[in-house]
Design an enzyme around this catalytic site. Structure first.
Site, mmCIF file in Angstrom:
data_model
loop_
_atom_site.group_PDB
_atom_site.id
_atom_site.type_symbol
_atom_site.label_atom_id
_atom_site.label_comp_id
_atom_site.label_asym_id
_atom_site.label_seq_id
_atom_site.Cartn_x
_atom_site.Cartn_y
_atom_site.Cartn_z
ATOM 1 N N ARG A 222 0.862 -1.177 0.000
ATOM 2 C CA ARG A 222 0.000 0.000 0.000
ATOM 3 C C ARG A 222 0.902 1.232 0.000
ATOM 4 N NH1 ARG A 222 -3.649 -2.683 -1.517
ATOM 5 N NH2 ARG A 222 -5.583 -3.170 -0.441
ATOM 6 N N GLU A 251 -3.380 7.786 -3.594
ATOM 7 C CA GLU A 251 -3.924 7.362 -4.893
ATOM 8 C C GLU A 251 -5.286 7.994 -5.133
ATOM 9 O OE1 GLU A 251 -4.072 3.094 -5.201
ATOM 10 O OE2 GLU A 251 -1.995 2.968 -4.563
ATOM 11 N N HIS A 269 -1.529 0.868 -9.621
ATOM 12 C CA HIS A 269 -2.186 -0.097 -8.732
ATOM 13 C C HIS A 269 -2.910 -1.182 -9.554
ATOM 14 C CE1 HIS A 269 -4.013 -0.605 -4.437
ATOM 15 N NE2 HIS A 269 -3.815 -1.766 -5.027
HETATM 16 O O1 LIG Z 1 -4.549 -3.896 -3.727
HETATM 17 C C1 LIG Z 1 -5.169 -4.860 -3.999
HETATM 18 C C2 LIG Z 1 -5.780 -5.725 -3.038
HETATM 19 O O2 LIG Z 1 -5.721 -5.453 -1.831
HETATM 20 O O3 LIG Z 1 -6.391 -6.712 -3.470
#
Ligand SMILES: O=CC(=O)O
Length: 303
Positions: A222, A251, A269
């Site tokens: 993250r 983000e 992402h």
């Molecule tokens: O970032 C993606 C997830 O947590 O699946």
């Protein structure tokens, strides 16, 4: 189950949207001017909420949905879901582990290769590049995804070490109880842990400096795992060799200063965005919702 109201917090792959709409009375929050406009009209109809890594659910939203029975996130991470509130209201929460592990690990290795080997250089000047094979790899968080990265790194002949809350028995990998020590002994540091208050900014200036001007940081966890202003400064000043980022602190905002840096590779992402995985994640969300409404055990409960 067609009469059961299900609210999606943001657009997701068309597969899950279509499959949810076939089974439930689906509401798409982004089709409304605001949450309060939606809630005024439909709050009482909602019995399930489908969140994602991009838009989760906070306490106020949960409070506004009096008949909410389950939250199912289309993601493995659930840092953006107010678990405290869910626990308080006895609302079960599910996520989508396992089905996306390989994809995230693939993207992590792809970022490392693309950065080191300059697969997509911003300018086409010919230059020799460092190799990935044999480099000392450090992994922050040896959960499912960290483990999958470790296996791939082994395939490149990289010695693997890791840092996590506690040492895991029989991994065969060297354990560092302090992340700084891991960074000081790594050439490529992968961040793949869960985001929590403990791991927010786990990659700070000290860790970045320990990794050093030849070190590479890859973040597929993250954004808030990394102190982003410190990362930007280190990349600009050459105190860090390079970074490969799939996630960002705010983000979808990306700091202006990152754009155009030669020692940086970014993806928006997309760690779980292959077609096969989007379908598998969608199926798992639906399986959890159906299990809940049929009174069966949940497949992948978080709470
Ligand atoms: O970032 C993606 C997830 O947590 O699946």
């Amino acid at each position: 189950m067609e009469s059961i109201g299900v609210l999606m917090t943001c657009p997701m792959h068309s597969y899950i949207q279509e499959e949810l709409a076939k089974r439930f009375n689906l509401f798409k929050l982004w089709h409304y001017p605001s949450f309060s406009a939606f809630a005024q009209a439909h709050a009482h109809s909602i019995r399930a909420l489908v969140a994602s890594a991009k838009v989760g659910v906070d306490a106020a939203t949960i409070d506004s949905l009096p008949n909410l029975e389950i939250v199912s996130t289309y993601s493995v991470g659930y840092d953006n879901i107010d678990l405290h509130k869910c626990r308080h209201r006895a609302i079960p929460v599910t996520n989508t582990p396992n089905v996306l592990t390989d994809d995230v690990a693939d993207v992590a290795i792809a970022l490392a290769l693309s950065l080191l080997c300059r697969i997509c250089p911003r300018n086409s000047t010919w230059q020799f590049t460092p190799k990935l094979s044999g480099k000392a790899v450090g992994i922050v968080g040896l959960g499912r995804i960290g483990w999958a990265i470790a296996k791939r790194a082994e395939g490149f002949g990289c010695p693997v070490s890791y840092h996590s809350r506690s040492e895991k028995s029989e991994t065969g990998y060297k354990y560092y109880s302090h992340i700084i020590d891991l960074a000081a002994n790594s050439e490529v540091l992968f961040v793949a842990c869960t985001l929590s208050e403990e791991t927010r900014h786990i990659v700070n200036r000290g860790v970045i400096d320990a990794l050093g001007p030849k070190g590479i940081l890859i973040n597929v966890g993250r954004g808030p795992h990394v102190d982003e202003p410190e990362l930007v400064a280190a990349l600009i000043e050459g105190r860090l060799g390079g970074a490969g980022l799939d996630v960002f602190e705010n983000e979808p905002e990306v700091p202006e200063d990152l754009l155009g840096l030669e020692n940086l590779v970014m993806t928006p992402h997309v760690g779980t965005d292959t077609l096969e995985t989007c379908i598998a994640m969608g199926d798992l969300v639906i399986a959890n919702l159906e299990a809940h409404f049929l009174g069966n055990p949940l497949f992948t409960p978080v709470l």
